[in-house]
Every structure is written in C-alpha cells, then in structure tokens.
Design a protein around this motif. Structure first.
Motif, mmCIF file in Angstrom:
data_model
loop_
_atom_site.group_PDB
_atom_site.id
_atom_site.type_symbol
_atom_site.label_atom_id
_atom_site.label_comp_id
_atom_site.label_asym_id
_atom_site.label_seq_id
_atom_site.Cartn_x
_atom_site.Cartn_y
_atom_site.Cartn_z
ATOM 1 N N GLU A 6 0.823 -1.201 0.000
ATOM 2 C CA GLU A 6 0.000 0.000 0.000
ATOM 3 C C GLU A 6 0.864 1.261 0.000
ATOM 4 O OE1 GLU A 6 -1.989 -2.990 2.900
ATOM 5 O OE2 GLU A 6 0.042 -2.241 2.464
ATOM 6 N N SER A 7 0.277 2.345 -0.492
ATOM 7 C CA SER A 7 0.903 3.658 -0.426
ATOM 8 C C SER A 7 -0.192 4.710 -0.460
ATOM 9 C CB SER A 7 1.896 3.873 -1.574
ATOM 10 O OG SER A 7 1.226 3.790 -2.816
ATOM 11 N N CYS A 22 -2.527 0.361 -4.058
ATOM 12 C CA CYS A 22 -2.006 -0.937 -3.640
ATOM 13 C C CYS A 22 -1.453 -1.636 -4.867
ATOM 14 C CB CYS A 22 -3.103 -1.768 -3.002
ATOM 15 S SG CYS A 22 -2.646 -3.488 -2.679
ATOM 16 N N THR A 124 -1.198 1.185 5.546
ATOM 17 C CA THR A 124 -0.769 2.579 5.440
ATOM 18 C C THR A 124 -1.682 3.408 6.347
ATOM 19 O OG1 THR A 124 -0.274 4.390 3.902
ATOM 20 C CG2 THR A 124 -2.212 3.057 3.396
#
Length: 130
Positions: A6-7, A22, A124
């Motif tokens: 994730e980010s 993701c 995240t």
C-alpha cells in the motif's frame, strides 16, 4: 502467493481527500476479489470496500457515497479514493485479496468483519484531524 504493498496514506483535515494505492504482484490471477480494510486505534477492523474480478463493487455503510474502489487490471494496482474524510476515518488501511469465489461473490470481507482474507498488505496510516 500474492504480495500487496500500500501507499498514499497521510494526514489531512476533515473534509479533505486522499487516494490510496495498492500494488499487487505474484499470482494475482488466483484471486477473485480485492478489498480495503481498516483498523482503528481500538483495534476494531472493518472491511470498507471490495471489488470483484467482474468489476462489481461493494461498500460498508460507513463509507458509502464517500469512498470509491477501483483497479487498473493492466498494472495490477488497486485504488481507494476517499473524499469528505471524517475524523472517524482515522485508521490503518490494509489492501487485501481473496481466492474464494464464494466469499467474494457473497461480499464476506464487507459483511463479516472477522472474515480472514488470504492475502494482506502491511498497511498505510490515514489520520484525519478535525
């Protein structure tokens, strides 16, 4: 195996927006759906959005109308667009994927908070200030 990363998390004020991403890799063809979960500071877990391989979606009532799940199949990227964010949206958000056609068709990740999907990302953090 499927790997999920994730980010896009961060801190925003109430009313703002964030988009989570993701990146999926590995044997993604084995999965029937992907989803976003969240877990708050009280360790309460909630499935908030799901997208099946046929593109159909499902949302938790708490986010319906504010969050949108989508995916770029060519790039194996899952997104969660979050608008009109509220302080109660503060949580760690996890990307997930499941191999069960029955569970995905039945929306288990959304309907059953204790449903354990097959693959998880590491999460995240999203923090919403009032």
């Amino acid at each position: 195996q499927v790997q999920l990363v994730e980010s896009g998390g961060g801190s925003v004020q109430a009313g703002g927006s964030l988009r989570l991403s993701c990146a999926a890799s590995g044997n993604t063809e084995s999965t029937y759906c992907m989803a976003w979960y969240r877990q708050n500071s009280r360790k309460e877990r909630e499935g908030v959005a799901l997208i099946r391989n046929d593109g159909t979606t499902m949302y938790a009532d708490s986010v319906k109308g504010r969050f949108t799940i989508s995916r770029n199949n060519a790039k194996d990227i899952l997104y969660l667009q979050m608008n009109n964010l509220k302080p109660e949206d503060t949580a760690t958000y996890y990307c997930a994927a499941d191999r069960s056609e029955v569970a995905c068709s039945g929306g288990y990740p959304i309907r059953y908070s204790n449903y354990d999907v097959d693959y998880w990302g590491k999460g995240t953090l999203v923090r919403i200030s009032s």
